[in-house]
Scaffold this active site. Sequence first.
Site, mmCIF file in Angstrom:
data_model
loop_
_atom_site.group_PDB
_atom_site.id
_atom_site.type_symbol
_atom_site.label_atom_id
_atom_site.label_comp_id
_atom_site.label_asym_id
_atom_site.label_seq_id
_atom_site.Cartn_x
_atom_site.Cartn_y
_atom_site.Cartn_z
ATOM 1 C CG ASP A 82 15.560 23.272 -36.111
ATOM 2 O OD1 ASP A 82 15.943 23.818 -36.402
ATOM 3 O OD2 ASP A 82 16.070 21.988 -36.995
ATOM 4 C CG ASP A 86 16.668 16.901 -36.690
ATOM 5 O OD1 ASP A 86 16.942 18.219 -36.421
ATOM 6 O OD2 ASP A 86 16.914 16.360 -37.545
ATOM 7 C CB CYS A 118 -1.186 0.183 1.114
ATOM 8 S SG CYS A 118 -0.061 0.381 2.886
ATOM 9 C CB CYS A 136 48.408 -17.776 -8.243
ATOM 10 S SG CYS A 136 48.436 -16.702 -8.579
ATOM 11 C CG ASP A 146 17.639 22.008 -33.159
ATOM 12 O OD1 ASP A 146 17.614 22.952 -33.124
ATOM 13 O OD2 ASP A 146 16.946 20.324 -33.921
#
Length: 836
Positions: A504, A703, A16, A83, A707
């Site tokens: 853009d 993109d 809960c 080892c 930007d």
Amino acid sequence: MTRTTQSTLHIEGMSCASCVGRVEKALSGLDGVTDVSVNLASENARIAVDSPVRLKEAATALTELGYPARTARTTLNIASMSCASCVGRVDKALAEVPGVLSVTVNLASETAVVDYLEGAVTPAELVSAATDSGYPAEIAQADASQTRVERKAEEADHLRRNVILAAALALPVFVLEMGSHLIPGFHMVIEASIGTQTSWVIQFLLATIVLFGPGRQFFAKGVPALLRGAPDMNSLVAVGTGSAWTYSVVATFVPQLLPEGVRAVYFEAAAVIVVLILIGRWLEAGAKGRTGAAIQALLGLQVRTARRMQDGKATEVDVDALLVGDTILVRPGERIPVDGEVLDGSSNVDESMITGEPVPVAKSAGSTVTGGTVNGTGSLTFQAARVGSDTTLAQIIRMVEDAQGAKLPIQGLVDRVTLWFVPAVMAMAALTVGVWLAVGPDPALTFALVAGVSVLIIACPCAMGLATPTSIMVGTGRAAELGVLFRKGDALQELSHVDIIALDKTGTVTQGQPTLTDVRVVEGGDRDTVLGLIAAVEEQSEHPIAEAIARGARSEGILIPAATGFRSITGYGVAATVAQQDVLVGADRFMHRENIDISALVDAEQDLAARGRTALYAAVDGKLAAVIAVSDPVKPTSRAAIAALRDRGLKVAMITGDKQETAEAISRETGIDHVIAGVLPDGKVGALDDLRRGGRKIAFVGDGINDAPALAHADVGIAIGTGTDVAIEAADVVLMSGDLGGVVNAVEVSKRTMSNIRQNLVWAFGYNVALIPIAAGALYPFYGVLLSPVFAAGAMALSSVSVLTNALRLRRMSAASIEHPGTPAPAAQTRAQPAE
């Protein structure tokens, strides 16, 4: 500043919202642990730690609290150990991996057994750690790591068996005690046959089995929590049913302790309450499993094995054993296991599960391939470039999991309420009993018991705790299926409040693949010679427009001479020396800066710009030589997507470095509301601030590398997934395809999810506010009605299930239809941004 790392812990035992509050409080109180976010729906906690040892401390604290972190074990085969020093180095390398609890390295068997925290580290990362220390490792044996859906299915199956057993035992108890309410004279039949005392003893035996058999989980978890002073949902059920059972035991075996008028049993209430709550938990477990269906689908894309080429032969290995640089063979129809670059072969690869684009992509030597995508009819041999948690698919899964585990600002109120909710309910129940004993009618003790138990049972912190995270899980999961990844969870809430979508231009509204369309030279100039000089300069640049000019010149068979001394002036243009001539190519502001007269071709440039083309001037040895133009076609779906955004009440703006005339042409074609033109790359942040005036919230879609500042500065940054990594890293939301329809889907998911959360919260809070007073007996003075604990249990069970069912409606959310642009858009308002 201390560097922190993010980790995820899978937590058991949370039932809960109060559990969530206690886990969050305990983790937040640990030294070196910050940014704690606990999610009830996904049953995990995300934390930032300043050193690996903090994870062990967190695991210890959770175990002491009663909510242990889930652990797993894996065995690694370790090579090259010779080892005891080797053993020590391997042990140290593995122990230093964040999330590792213990390491046992055996030199004789050349193995390492590692216990680790699930979610904090993966077996593949352990393999990598051992290998990087100089001892190549591979997975020998790992725990069968169940997915969340599998775990929930197993939990639901276990609860179903408990429900059947509890119901079978509770039914006779209910019939014996309540049969007279259904069948007249039934009570007299019981008295005449087995007798009331025998009936009560039978009820005691059956109810005891129900409570301490199928219902044992409530006491096993609830009583320790109560003794720690941190009661939870299980504590309420344990106290409520335990009270009814204890009272009934006294009435059955030592009735002389009770006044004669209140000697009654409530075994049927205790048993039926357990049955109803188990039914609720059963339905809840099934629903919780379905909330993670999107992650399960993504996990299903992951390949378990791969064919690694060794000495000219293909050997099947576990995908976790692959390393960067391995050569891998993929046969027709198989999934590609990891990201890489094709060395040999050709085929068409279905990348729709990653990009959403339905058309298979041709792959040959030099092409990149992505793990999880499906190879077509040809065979491919490729070199692994990204493996394990670095693959694109792993990053997508991580983004979705991060978003699903996020805590939205709206959750703050819920957290503050639920932290004291269970103690407040227990206090309310005690007060209810006290009031009934003090002023209630006879039999006051009976009324007090019934009302007190009803208050404990009807309270539902589960619904309050699940209201937000379940909607987030289902909403972000459905978004991922639609190609929208919320990198930051709070973007889900912020996007629903956005007023303006700023776009853009290049690569976002347009295809980002410009082509050379016009070359207009000054009177007396030779077109081919001038174009050759311009192309020689542009060949040195990586800008898409430069590539388009050079490509256009080559396609015409024009000889391109060598250029030296190339330099790029950001926001203005480029320059170089070609055939001992100084050549400049750029915007009109570049020519003005260099004091070059462009009046001879201004009309030509304005004509080109008015047709939506990007026009550039070229000068040779300080004199105007030509104006050239490239055209970047608008994406086919841009106009429809922009219309869909406007239909949802959003304003759409475009920010571009192009001239006003070019921007106006694009806006007319696409229906954009507002254009800011002539913006230098570093001016996009200022343009967003201008749009933000008046308290408006802005989402920016871009993109490119240039930007990134604007994506970070906007209220919500949305990156086109086909763009640069820099842009994606700066964004809050990533669209897996280059289609602006993804923006519409992101907005729709955000608005629908937030609406769903509000519905859940209204129900969860409204349920508790309305029904707790009724359970306490608020209606009794007016109507003589006192709520039975059995009905209280039914209402509580349905409360959580209602919240989950409502959240699951988001799975039916469909992709936004943008085939129809809608009504024509009004003419755009434009203004030129000062270049200085």
